[in-house]
Design a protein around this motif. Structure first.
Motif, PDB file in Angstrom:
ATOM      1  N   THR A 196      77.152  30.505  27.029  1.00 43.10           N
ATOM      2  CA  THR A 196      76.431  29.076  27.380  1.00 43.10           C
ATOM      3  C   THR A 196      75.000  29.071  26.837  1.00 43.10           C
ATOM      4  OG1 THR A 196      78.594  28.855  29.410  1.00 43.10           O
ATOM      5  CG2 THR A 196      76.157  27.734  29.326  1.00 43.10           C
ATOM      6  N   SER A 197      74.592  30.466  27.461  1.00 41.27           N
ATOM      7  CA  SER A 197      72.916  30.169  27.240  1.00 41.27           C
ATOM      8  C   SER A 197      72.276  29.854  25.772  1.00 41.27           C
ATOM      9  CB  SER A 197      72.448  31.515  27.399  1.00 41.27           C
ATOM     10  OG  SER A 197      72.905  32.924  26.858  1.00 41.27           O
ATOM     11  N   THR A 198      72.896  30.244  24.990  1.00 37.59           N
ATOM     12  CA  THR A 198      72.852  30.465  23.535  1.00 37.59           C
ATOM     13  C   THR A 198      73.373  28.799  23.089  1.00 37.59           C
ATOM     14  OG1 THR A 198      73.976  32.590  23.009  1.00 37.59           O
ATOM     15  CG2 THR A 198      73.515  30.633  20.908  1.00 37.59           C
ATOM     16  N   LEU A 199      74.480  27.987  22.965  1.00 36.92           N
ATOM     17  CA  LEU A 199      74.498  26.520  23.364  1.00 36.92           C
ATOM     18  C   LEU A 199      73.075  25.969  24.144  1.00 36.92           C
ATOM     19  CD1 LEU A 199      78.545  26.070  23.914  1.00 36.92           C
ATOM     20  CD2 LEU A 199      76.653  25.958  22.404  1.00 36.92           C
ATOM     21  N   ALA A 200      72.340  26.365  25.236  1.00 36.04           N
ATOM     22  CA  ALA A 200      72.226  25.747  25.637  1.00 36.04           C
ATOM     23  C   ALA A 200      70.088  26.361  24.575  1.00 36.04           C
ATOM     24  CB  ALA A 200      71.436  26.010  27.421  1.00 36.04           C
ATOM     25  N   SER A 201      69.855  26.733  24.668  1.00 32.71           N
ATOM     26  CA  SER A 201      69.324  26.922  23.190  1.00 32.71           C
ATOM     27  C   SER A 201      68.620  26.051  22.143  1.00 32.71           C
ATOM     28  CB  SER A 201      68.636  27.964  23.373  1.00 32.71           C
ATOM     29  OG  SER A 201      69.872  29.001  22.897  1.00 32.71           O
ATOM     30  N   LEU A 202      69.932  26.334  21.730  1.00 34.01           N
ATOM     31  CA  LEU A 202      70.731  25.555  20.424  1.00 34.01           C
ATOM     32  C   LEU A 202      70.114  24.169  20.785  1.00 34.01           C
ATOM     33  CD1 LEU A 202      73.596  27.336  18.961  1.00 34.01           C
ATOM     34  CD2 LEU A 202      70.761  27.438  18.032  1.00 34.01           C
ATOM     35  N   HIS A 203      70.567  23.518  21.864  1.00 32.58           N
ATOM     36  CA  HIS A 203      70.662  22.762  22.443  1.00 32.58           C
ATOM     37  C   HIS A 203      69.058  22.000  23.245  1.00 32.58           C
ATOM     38  CE1 HIS A 203      71.236  18.328  24.301  1.00 32.58           C
ATOM     39  NE2 HIS A 203      70.572  18.570  25.246  1.00 32.58           N
ATOM     40  N   LYS A 204      68.088  22.649  22.837  1.00 33.97           N
ATOM     41  CA  LYS A 204      67.259  22.700  23.367  1.00 33.97           C
ATOM     42  C   LYS A 204      66.437  22.107  22.272  1.00 33.97           C
ATOM     43  CE  LYS A 204      62.873  24.024  25.969  1.00 33.97           C
ATOM     44  NZ  LYS A 204      62.416  24.901  26.826  1.00 33.97           N
ATOM     45  N   ALA A 205      66.256  23.018  21.200  1.00 34.55           N
ATOM     46  CA  ALA A 205      65.981  22.429  19.817  1.00 34.55           C
ATOM     47  C   ALA A 205      66.666  21.719  18.346  1.00 34.55           C
ATOM     48  CB  ALA A 205      65.965  24.331  18.996  1.00 34.55           C
ATOM     49  N   GLY A 206      67.558  21.002  19.808  1.00 36.96           N
ATOM     50  CA  GLY A 206      68.065  19.943  18.639  1.00 36.96           C
ATOM     51  C   GLY A 206      69.063  20.321  17.442  1.00 36.96           C
ATOM     52  N   ALA A 207      69.383  22.081  17.535  1.00 38.05           N
ATOM     53  CA  ALA A 207      70.621  22.148  16.398  1.00 38.05           C
ATOM     54  C   ALA A 207      72.307  22.207  16.751  1.00 38.05           C
ATOM     55  CB  ALA A 207      69.885  23.849  16.406  1.00 38.05           C
ATOM     56  N   LEU A 208      71.925  22.037  18.051  1.00 38.16           N
ATOM     57  CA  LEU A 208      73.560  21.740  18.448  1.00 38.16           C
ATOM     58  C   LEU A 208      74.154  20.354  17.991  1.00 38.16           C
ATOM     59  CD1 LEU A 208      75.792  23.239  20.248  1.00 38.16           C
ATOM     60  CD2 LEU A 208      75.041  21.742  21.814  1.00 38.16           C
ATOM     61  N   ALA A 209      73.584  19.302  18.097  1.00 35.17           N
ATOM     62  CA  ALA A 209      73.434  18.586  17.893  1.00 35.17           C
ATOM     63  C   ALA A 209      73.451  18.600  16.157  1.00 35.17           C
ATOM     64  CB  ALA A 209      72.556  16.759  17.617  1.00 35.17           C
ATOM     65  N   LEU A 210      72.244  18.471  15.536  1.00 29.11           N
ATOM     66  CA  LEU A 210      72.983  18.795  13.906  1.00 29.11           C
ATOM     67  C   LEU A 210      74.001  19.826  13.375  1.00 29.11           C
ATOM     68  CD1 LEU A 210      71.306  19.024  11.083  1.00 29.11           C
ATOM     69  CD2 LEU A 210      70.320  20.975  11.529  1.00 29.11           C
ATOM     70  N   ALA A 211      73.973  20.867  13.889  1.00 26.99           N
ATOM     71  CA  ALA A 211      75.478  21.948  13.770  1.00 26.99           C
ATOM     72  C   ALA A 211      77.054  20.618  13.898  1.00 26.99           C
ATOM     73  CB  ALA A 211      75.718  22.831  15.079  1.00 26.99           C
ATOM     74  N   TYR A 212      77.094  19.815  14.977  1.00 27.46           N
ATOM     75  CA  TYR A 212      78.439  19.174  14.933  1.00 27.46           C
ATOM     76  C   TYR A 212      77.720  17.779  14.619  1.00 27.46           C
ATOM     77  CZ  TYR A 212      79.827  21.697  19.146  1.00 27.46           C
ATOM     78  OH  TYR A 212      80.625  22.128  20.416  1.00 27.46           O
ATOM     79  N   SER A 213      77.242  17.334  13.721  1.00 24.17           N
ATOM     80  CA  SER A 213      76.342  16.144  12.337  1.00 24.17           C
ATOM     81  C   SER A 213      76.968  17.170  11.372  1.00 24.17           C
ATOM     82  CB  SER A 213      75.721  16.088  12.564  1.00 24.17           C
ATOM     83  OG  SER A 213      74.810  15.341  13.511  1.00 24.17           O
ATOM     84  N   GLN A 214      77.198  17.985  11.325  1.00 19.77           N
ATOM     85  CA  GLN A 214      77.444  18.752   9.653  1.00 19.77           C
ATOM     86  C   GLN A 214      78.817  19.003   9.647  1.00 19.77           C
ATOM     87  OE1 GLN A 214      79.021  22.556   8.343  1.00 19.77           O
ATOM     88  NE2 GLN A 214      78.569  21.103   7.126  1.00 19.77           N
TER      89      GLN A 214
END
Length: 240
Positions: A196-214
Motif C-alpha cells: 500500500t505504501s508503494t502504491l501511495a508513492s506511485l500515485h503521488k508521482a502520477g505513476a499509478l495513472a500511467l501504469a493503468y493507462s498502459q
C-alpha cells in the motif's frame, strides 16, 4: 531530414509561416513520446509502451508496426486516430535545449511552411516582439515541455517499484508477424501485489495513472493489427 533552426528576430523578423494542413510530416513516425497529461486519452487510441534511451525511461505511443509507416496518417495526410499526440500539434515548431540549458523555440526550415510572405502568419511584430500567434505556439510548447521531467520521474518510479517488464507480444497477420522487442510494459501481477505504501508513492508521482493507462492501452494492439491488415490489403490491390 529536418532543418531545425532557432526562431530569432534577426533570422525571421521579415518572414512568415503557415499552419500545416496535412499530417504527412508524421507519416513515417512509428512512435512518439507522451506526457502524463495525455496518456489517458492516448490509451484509447493506440498502444502505449515504455522505452529506455540514454538512461531515461519514458512512455511512447506506438503508431505502426512496419518501419516508417505511421498507420494513423492516411495517404491523403489526414489523421485517422481518436487522439493526436501533443508532439505533432505544434509542428513545424519545437523546443530544444541549448548547451547552456536554455529553452529555444525552433522551426523546421524544410517544412515548406516558412516563407518571405506575403501569405501566412508573422513571426515577429515590427518592434521585434513575437507575434500573438507565435506567442500562443510558444506557450503551448512550453506547457507541454514542462511535463517532461514529471513524466520521466513517473517512469523512474515504475522502474524502482519493479513493475516494468519486456513486452513479449507478437502481432500475427496471415503469414507475417511483428514482435514488440525493445518495448517495456507494466507487469500487472507485480502491480497488484505492491504494498500500500508503494502504491501511495506511485500515485503521488502520477505513476499509478500511467501504469493503468498502459494496461488499458494494450487492447489497442488489436486495432493496430487491423489497421496493418487494411494497409496490406490496399497495397496488394494497388499492385495488381
Amino acid at each position: 531530414m529536418a532543418n531545425i533552426q532557432p526562431v530569432t528576430f534577426a533570422a525571421y523578423g521579415n518572414k512568415r509561416w503557415q499552419r500545416f494542413s496535412s499530417y504527412g510530416f508524421a507519416a513515417e513516425t512509428i512512435m512518439t513520446p507522451l506526457m502524463l497529461s495525455e496518456v489517458r486519452s492516448a490509451a484509447s487510441a493506440f498502444p502505449i509502451a515504455f522505452v529506455k534511451h540514454e538512461g531515461n525511461c519514458f512512455p511512447v505511443a506506438i503508431l505502426g508496426l512496419d518501419e516508417n509507416v505511421n498507420l494513423f496518417v492516411s495517404g491523403e495526410g489526414e489523421w485517422i486516430g481518436a487522439y493526436i499526440p501533443g508532439t505533432f500539434r505544434a509542428w513545424p515548431f519545437s523546443l530544444i535545449y541549448s548547451e547552456r540549458g536554455e529553452k529555444l523555440l525552433c522551426v523546421d526550415e524544410d517544412s515548406g511552411l516558412v516563407s518571405d510572405g506575403p501569405e501566412g502568419e508573422r513571426f515577429f511584430e515590427d518592434d521585434g516582439a513575437p507575434s500573438k500567434i507565435l506567442q500562443e505556439v510558444t506557450n503551448f510548447i512550453a506547457r507541454f515541455s514542462q511535463e517532461r521531467d514529471p513524466s520521466l520521474a513517473a517512469c523512474a518510479a515504475l522502474e524502482a517499484a519493479g513493475i516494468l517488464q519486456p513486452w513479449t507480444s507478437v502481432v500475427r497477420i496471415e503469414d507475417r508477424q511483428w514482435s514488440m522487442n525493445g518495448f517495456l510494459r507494466i507487469n500487472e501481477n507485480a502491480l497488484n501485489n505492491l504494498r500500500t505504501s508503494t502504491l501511495a508513492s506511485l500515485h503521488k508521482a502520477g505513476a499509478l495513472a500511467l501504469a493503468y493507462s498502459q494496461l488499458h492501452s494494450v487492447a489497442q494492439l488489436a486495432f493496430l493489427g487491423r489497421l496493418t491488415e487494411q494497409r496490406l490489403a490496399r497495397s496488394a490491390t494497388d499492385n495488381h
